[in-house]
Design a protein around this motif. Structure first.
Motif, short mmCIF file in Angstrom:
data_model
loop_
_atom_site.label_atom_id
_atom_site.label_comp_id
_atom_site.label_asym_id
_atom_site.label_seq_id
_atom_site.Cartn_x
_atom_site.Cartn_y
_atom_site.Cartn_z
N TYR A 188 -7.33 1.64 0.13
CA TYR A 188 -7.06 1.29 1.15
C TYR A 188 -7.11 2.44 2.30
O TYR A 188 -7.27 3.32 2.21
CB TYR A 188 -5.61 0.53 1.97
N THR A 207 -3.53 -1.20 7.42
CA THR A 207 -4.31 -0.49 6.83
C THR A 207 -5.64 -2.02 6.61
O THR A 207 -4.85 -2.74 6.67
CB THR A 207 -3.44 -0.40 5.17
N ASP A 233 0.97 -1.17 0.00
CA ASP A 233 -0.17 -0.15 0.41
C ASP A 233 0.94 1.02 -0.25
O ASP A 233 0.31 2.62 0.40
CB ASP A 233 -1.13 -0.02 1.68
N LEU A 246 -6.65 3.47 6.28
CA LEU A 246 -5.67 3.49 7.44
C LEU A 246 -6.03 3.49 8.98
O LEU A 246 -7.75 4.23 9.03
CB LEU A 246 -4.84 4.65 7.43
#
Length: 154
Positions: A105, A95, A3, A107
């Motif tokens: 994604y 994530t 990511d 967080l």
């Protein structure tokens, strides 16, 4: 899967949730980091996470993944993510995504505070690119998950 291509600066919208659990901080931490415990509460009462699908390398840069069967229709969802910060037993940053595109994604930040009386306050945040409407559904989903977590800790 990685990511790293999306910067944290692009993660603007989100939700914040605060919950107090009737359990010591180490126990709440274990619920977030032990595969068997996590599989039991992640998904709430309407989801099922077979332990055989759970993989958790709870170290900075380590990956996690699981498969959840959601709702009465048992919709299959493949969740995955990367741990960014692991400060046992107080802070977990990782994530989460259910999409194969590497930069789509969210967080998650979990901060656990020992209240000194056998209870733990959890400050939970999720930030990313969802719409406000998606975040309201997300908040509702996490509330169900946290209700299940609360049941486990009582």
């Amino acid at each position: 899967m990685t990511d790293a291509s999306a910067s944290d600066d692009s993660l603007r919208l989100g939700i914040s949730v605060s919950r107090v659990f009737a359990a010591p901080r180490a126990e709440v931490w274990r619920e977030w980091t032990d595969p068997e415990a996590f599989a039991d509460w992640f998904g709430g009462s309407d989801g099922e996470v077979p332990l055989s699908t759970v993989s958790m390398d709870v170290t900075p840069g380590g990956m996690w993944r699981l498969t959840m069967f959601a709702g009465a229709e048992r919709r299959e969802i493949h969740w995955w993510g990367v741990y960014r910060e692991v400060v046992e037993p107080e802070r977990l940053v990782f994530t989460v995504s259910d999409r194969p595109e590497k930069d789509l994604y969210e967080l998650i930040v979990v901060v656990l505070t020992d209240l000194g009386d056998g209870r733990t306050e959890m400050a939970f945040e999720q930030h990313g690119r969802h719409s406000p409407e998606e975040y309201e559904r997300t908040r509702s989903g996490w509330a169900s998950f946290f209700d299940r977590l609360d049941d486990r800790l009582e």
